[in-house]
Write a protein that holds these residues in place. Structure first.
Motif, PDB file in Angstrom:
ATOM      1  N   GLN A  93       0.855  -1.190   0.000  1.00  0.00           N
ATOM      2  CA  GLN A  93       0.000   0.000   0.000  1.00  0.00           C
ATOM      3  C   GLN A  93       0.891   1.240   0.000  1.00  0.00           C
ATOM      4  O   GLN A  93       1.758   1.406   0.865  1.00  0.00           O
ATOM      5  N   ARG A 122       3.366   0.606   3.120  1.00  0.00           N
ATOM      6  CA  ARG A 122       3.074  -0.369   4.174  1.00  0.00           C
ATOM      7  C   ARG A 122       2.604  -1.682   3.535  1.00  0.00           C
ATOM      8  O   ARG A 122       1.827  -1.663   2.587  1.00  0.00           O
ATOM      9  N   SER A 124       1.554  -5.165   5.566  1.00  0.00           N
ATOM     10  CA  SER A 124       1.515  -5.991   6.778  1.00  0.00           C
ATOM     11  C   SER A 124       0.273  -6.842   6.855  1.00  0.00           C
ATOM     12  O   SER A 124      -0.118  -7.298   7.931  1.00  0.00           O
ATOM     13  N   LYS A 151       2.901  -8.540  21.216  1.00  0.00           N
ATOM     14  CA  LYS A 151       3.298  -8.841  19.849  1.00  0.00           C
ATOM     15  C   LYS A 151       2.068  -9.079  18.973  1.00  0.00           C
ATOM     16  O   LYS A 151       2.045  -8.729  17.778  1.00  0.00           O
ATOM     17  N   TYR A 168       0.722  -5.790  18.113  1.00  0.00           N
ATOM     18  CA  TYR A 168       1.550  -5.197  17.067  1.00  0.00           C
ATOM     19  C   TYR A 168       1.125  -5.691  15.683  1.00  0.00           C
ATOM     20  O   TYR A 168       0.932  -4.912  14.740  1.00  0.00           O
ATOM     21  N   SER A 169       0.945  -6.986  15.566  1.00  0.00           N
ATOM     22  CA  SER A 169       0.582  -7.562  14.272  1.00  0.00           C
ATOM     23  C   SER A 169      -0.757  -7.050  13.782  1.00  0.00           C
ATOM     24  O   SER A 169      -0.935  -6.725  12.597  1.00  0.00           O
ATOM     25  N   MET A 225      -0.424  -3.360  12.711  1.00  0.00           N
ATOM     26  CA  MET A 225       0.260  -3.242  11.416  1.00  0.00           C
ATOM     27  C   MET A 225      -0.680  -3.613  10.277  1.00  0.00           C
ATOM     28  O   MET A 225      -0.712  -2.944   9.221  1.00  0.00           O
ATOM     29  N   ASP A 226      -1.450  -4.659  10.503  1.00  0.00           N
ATOM     30  CA  ASP A 226      -2.403  -5.111   9.490  1.00  0.00           C
ATOM     31  C   ASP A 226      -3.475  -4.050   9.253  1.00  0.00           C
ATOM     32  O   ASP A 226      -3.893  -3.785   8.120  1.00  0.00           O
ATOM     33  N   ASP A 256      -2.224  -0.683   7.333  1.00  0.00           N
ATOM     34  CA  ASP A 256      -1.857  -0.694   5.910  1.00  0.00           C
ATOM     35  C   ASP A 256      -3.086  -0.742   5.012  1.00  0.00           C
ATOM     36  O   ASP A 256      -2.977  -0.922   3.803  1.00  0.00           O
ATOM     37  N   GLU A 257      -4.249  -0.577   5.642  1.00  0.00           N
ATOM     38  CA  GLU A 257      -5.460  -0.466   4.839  1.00  0.00           C
ATOM     39  C   GLU A 257      -5.490   0.924   4.184  1.00  0.00           C
ATOM     40  O   GLU A 257      -5.005   1.904   4.763  1.00  0.00           O
ATOM     41  N   PRO A 258      -6.028   1.040   2.973  1.00  0.00           N
ATOM     42  CA  PRO A 258      -6.017   2.329   2.259  1.00  0.00           C
ATOM     43  C   PRO A 258      -6.572   3.479   3.090  1.00  0.00           C
ATOM     44  O   PRO A 258      -6.030   4.586   3.064  1.00  0.00           O
ATOM     45  N   GLU A 259      -7.681   3.194   3.840  1.00  0.00           N
ATOM     46  CA  GLU A 259      -8.308   4.279   4.585  1.00  0.00           C
ATOM     47  C   GLU A 259      -7.488   4.728   5.784  1.00  0.00           C
ATOM     48  O   GLU A 259      -7.751   5.790   6.361  1.00  0.00           O
ATOM     49  N   ASN A 260      -6.495   3.917   6.150  1.00  0.00           N
ATOM     50  CA  ASN A 260      -5.692   4.281   7.319  1.00  0.00           C
ATOM     51  C   ASN A 260      -4.276   4.752   6.960  1.00  0.00           C
ATOM     52  O   ASN A 260      -3.489   5.065   7.857  1.00  0.00           O
ATOM     53  N   MET A 261      -3.985   4.826   5.666  1.00  0.00           N
ATOM     54  CA  MET A 261      -2.640   5.255   5.265  1.00  0.00           C
ATOM     55  C   MET A 261      -2.361   6.695   5.688  1.00  0.00           C
ATOM     56  O   MET A 261      -1.206   7.100   5.854  1.00  0.00           O
ATOM     57  N   TYR A 295      -2.915   7.928   8.465  1.00  0.00           N
ATOM     58  CA  TYR A 295      -2.516   8.022   9.877  1.00  0.00           C
ATOM     59  C   TYR A 295      -1.095   7.493  10.052  1.00  0.00           C
ATOM     60  O   TYR A 295      -0.661   6.550   9.378  1.00  0.00           O
ATOM     61  N   GLU A 296      -0.413   8.099  10.982  1.00  0.00           N
ATOM     62  CA  GLU A 296       0.930   7.623  11.285  1.00  0.00           C
ATOM     63  C   GLU A 296       0.858   6.287  12.013  1.00  0.00           C
ATOM     64  O   GLU A 296      -0.090   6.000  12.758  1.00  0.00           O
ATOM     65  N   ILE A 297       1.866   5.472  11.838  1.00  0.00           N
ATOM     66  CA  ILE A 297       1.956   4.168  12.486  1.00  0.00           C
ATOM     67  C   ILE A 297       1.988   4.367  14.011  1.00  0.00           C
ATOM     68  O   ILE A 297       2.741   5.207  14.507  1.00  0.00           O
TER      69      ILE A 297
END
Lengths: 717, 79
Positions: free
Chosen positions: A642, A682, A684, B28, B31-32, B35-36, B39-44, B46-48
């Motif tokens: 993405q 990204r 993940s 952990k 975290y996973s 991260m998942d 990386d969705e388009p609508e959440n790009m 936003y900062e990690i």
């Protein structure tokens, strides 16, 4: 010598105007050495008038005048743009007064009498205007100078009611501040020669094989018999002072002017703002070609530089009182506030009435690159509150008028500066030589049984016809019957028909510190328009004025730098900007039309700013590609990462997509200005290799944006 | 833990867990899922919110925080 060079200059008086005799000259004040005709030191004809100006009291000015009666009583010097041309030489300049107080001047009076009026040094004959042209501080070489003044301009000193439509006398003013001739040598160092009025030169004729050049014009101008003073030459540089008419609308033969590698400077004299001019005219079937610089194999070289001078040392003259202030004393020195320059102008209080200034004169002319204008405030002196106006003098400008029919102007690698404006044209001339040309296989020589010269063939014309390669041009013309082409002929033949063609064009040239160029469809390629001069004496707004999309189509590969408004578009329509680059302009485009202007930028063009002044609208289309390539640490493309791009300024989204099988995500962007961005990548999602997110920043430029981002496998996800 | 177990206030940058009972999750796993999710388009846009500082050690970043309850519902190293 090629060409026919004539002038409209007329002696102010047929008897005495050429300083061959003293007849019709009348002195004011008894010169220290009376004016007399001499054939020892002269410039034009056989004689000049020599005199001595000296003061008996060093430090106190002694003023002298000698005026010539005009040949025509009540001579109107305001018609036809007449200017006065007066040859003067003074080899006692160090003993003269400074220029600002009239060391040497030109005096024009509308009264037949020569009675002195005024208080020295602010004195002269009745009803006269006096232009101070040099002095002890100005011209140390003391050479011959043909001073040119516009009778209608503001003079340094005006006395009584001078009427320039009714001039009776024109003469010289000399103000000595030191004793001259006090020793055993009794020189007559103030010398003047031909005194004329008119506007300039007309240059005609010349041929393709023997075109006219500046040297021909100068040679004619500077013969002893002529000495017009319109073009002079020093150390290889030409100096101009007048109108240069290339060709006429009634000429009966072609006019061909061709020169290269010359420097031409317009002299800094008090002339009208539109006086200095290159004007190109031609007649139907007898066209004029003005060709400066060279263009060979697509490269420009050996251009000419044509420029004004004196713009960094403009000065103030003729101060006038707006408010006399209070508390001032005669002889107060007042320093003018404002402006940008190396020396501030100063005024001297001459008279006061109860502390209110009633007469003011120049003390120091000042030296400005940007003079103060409007109502001037001052510092110094014993009082306060006085304000003044003054006239800005200095800074020569010129006009290029190449918009008439029947002429072709071709400028290559030229530099034009301090140019008030230019009007160009497209004008195509296509002479055809029917059935009389000959070619030889593998030879660049083209011959004719007729005449290339009388057919109007000139260097630079394209050639087409049997045995002629594409894009062949005339490289040189050896004679009326033989020329050299830029490419060899592809066969041998005779009695062939050849077509020659050329249009006005400006290539590889620079316009700087100048005003607007109106293209009128002229081809303009690889040129730079820089530093539009918005202040006096040019007071321009635009670099280039375009009146149609067709005209715009002939402007390519140009740069517009530091212009108030780079390109003015006057008509609605769709315009292509082909590699036109812009930087530092207030506006890249002004749409002055009432309609919609659409600009499509191509080949790296980067128009970004525009203003609509006519009620219309402007749309700039400048599509650029933004590309993000995503790879893993092994350099392999990562698909379905993405990828997003956002503007740093407002976080607006420009791209948000998965990478393709090549690891690329891309989009297009309408570029208007360099734009800072940030990029995020990204990957993940469950079910595939997960990577540590990555981000970077960058800038979208006129080239677009491209970046490669390498992702590392995320062992924690 | 699934995405449905997360309560994310994107404006205040606070992450909570919608988990009933006393069950605790490995950070952990959080975290996973984050991260998942990010990386969705609508959440790009936003900062990690989280990153791994070292093996099995995590930290909240870019102004993101866990609410108090969530901290108690997680085990593992997180700062």
């Amino acid at each position: 010598m090629p060409g026919t060079i004539t002038t409209d200059l007329t002696l102010v008086n047929a008897t005495g105007g050429d300083a061959e005799v003293i007849t019709n000259w009348t002195t004011t004040a008894a010169w220290s050495g009376a004016p007399a005709v001499s054939n020892d030191v002269y410039l034009q004809g056989s004689n000049a008038i020599n005199a001595r100006a000296s003061t008996a009291t060093p430090g106190t000015i002694a003023l002298y005048w000698d005026h010539l009666t005009t040949g025509t009583a009540n001579l109107d010097l305001t018609t036809s743009g007449y200017h006065v041309y007066f040859w003067i030489k003074c080899f006692s300049l160090p003993s003269m007064e400074k220029k600002v107080r009239g060391g040497i001047g030109v005096s024009i009076s509308s009264t037949a009498g020569v009675t002195k009026t005024g208080t020295d040094p602010w004195s002269g004959i009745n009803d006269s205007k006096q232009w101070f042209v040099t002095g002890s501080d100005f011209e140390p070489l003391s050479g011959w100078v043909c001073y040119v003044v516009d009778p209608a301009s503001t003079a340094d000193l005006s006395l009584g009611t001078p009427v320039m439509t009714s001039v009776d006398r024109i003469g010289i003013r000399a103000g000595a501040l030191q004793t001259v001739g006090g020793g055993s040598v009794k020189p007559l160092p103030v010398i003047w020669d031909a005194l004329r009025y008119g506007t300039g030169l007309t240059i005609k004729d010349g041929t393709g094989s023997a075109p006219v050049a500046f040297t021909d014009v100068y040679t004619t101008d500077s013969t002893t018999a002529n000495q017009y003073g319109i073009i002079s030459k020093q150390a290889g540089t030409y100096f101009g002072a007048g109108k240069f008419n290339f060709g006429t609308t009634s000429q009966t033969a072609e006019t061909i002017f061709y020169d290269f590698g010359q420097v031409f400077v317009w002299q800094d004299f008090p002339v009208a703002s539109g006086f200095y001019e290159f004007i190109i005219n031609g007649a139907s079937g007898q066209e004029t070609t003005l060709h400066l610089g060279q263009y060979t194999g697509g490269l420009t070289s050996k251009g000419c530089t044509i420029k004004g001078t004196g713009h960094e040392s403009q000065r103030l003259i003729a101060p006038a009182i707006v408010s006399g202030g209070t508390g001032y004393t005669a002889n107060d020195i007042l320093t003018v506030s404002g402006g940008t320059g190396s020396t501030a102008a100063q005024f001297k209080v001459i008279t006061v009435s109860s502390g209110v200034i009633t007469e003011i004169r120049m003390e120091t002319a000042g030296s400005y690159s940007s003079p103060p204008t409007g109502t001037l405030s001052v510092t110094g002196g014993t009082g306060s509150g006085a304000t003044f106006t003054a006239t800005v003098a200095g800074g020569s400008i010129w006009t290029l008028t190449a918009s008439a029919a029947n002429q072709v102007a071709k400028f290559y690698a030229c530099t034009f500066s301090e140019m008030k404006s230019a009007a160009l044209a497209y004008n195509t001339v296509s002479p055809v030589l029917s059935s009389n040309c000959g070619t030889t296989n593998n030879s660049p020589t083209l011959t004719t049984t007729g005449s290339f010269n009388t057919s109007g063939v000139v260097i630079g014309m394209s050639v087409s016809g049997t045995n002629i390669q594409a894009n062949t041009v005339v490289s040189s013309i050896e004679s009326a019957t033989s020329l050299t082409m830029s490419k060899n002929a592809t066969g041998t033949g005779s009695s062939l028909t050849m077509t020659f063609s050329h249009s006005s064009e400006v290539r590889g040239s620079t316009f700087s510190n100048s005003g607007a160029v109106t293209s009128n469809g002229c081809v303009i390629d690889n040129c730079t328009f820089q530093d539009v001069k918005t202040t006096a004496p040019i007071s321009a707004t635009y670099a280039l004025i375009i009146n149609s999309s067709t005209e715009m189509g002939r402007v390519t590969n140009c740069s517009f730098i530091n212009c108030n408004r780079a390109i003015k578009i006057t008509a609605a329509g769709t315009y292509t900007f082909d590699n036109l680059t812009f930087s530092g302009n207030s506006y890249d485009v002004e749409n002055s039309s009432a309609g919609a202007v659409t600009i499509n930028a191509t080949n790296g063009a980067n128009p970004g700013t525009f203003i609509n002044t006519g009620g219309g609208s402007t749309t700039i289309n400048n599509s650029k590609t933004l590309t993000v390539t995503v790879k893993d640490s092994a350099g392999s493309a990562i698909q379905n990462a993405q990828t997003s791009i956002y503007k740093s300024s407002d976080n607006s989204e420009l791209l948000n997509a998965d990478t393709n099988a090549s690891g690329i995500a891309s989009t297009t962007y309408n570029y208007l200005a360099d734009t800072d961005i940030y990029v995020r990548v990204r990957k993940s999602s469950t079910g595939a290799t997960k990577y540590i997110p990555a981000s970077t920043t960058g800038t979208i430029t006129s080239s677009g944006f491209s970046v490669t981002i390498t992702l590392s496998v995320d062992t924690n996800a | 833990m699934t995405k449905k177990d997360l309560m994310i206030d994107f404006d205040k940058k606070i992450i909570g867990l919608n988990i009933k009972g006393d069950k605790r999750y490995d950070v952990k796993e959080l975290y996973s899922i984050l991260m998942d999710l990010f990386d969705e388009p609508e959440n790009m846009k936003y900062e990690i919110p989280i990153e791994a500082s070292e093996k099995a050690s995590f930290k909240m970043v870019n102004g993101w925080k866990l609410d108090k309850k969530a901290k108690k519902q997680l085990f593992g190293k997180i700062s």
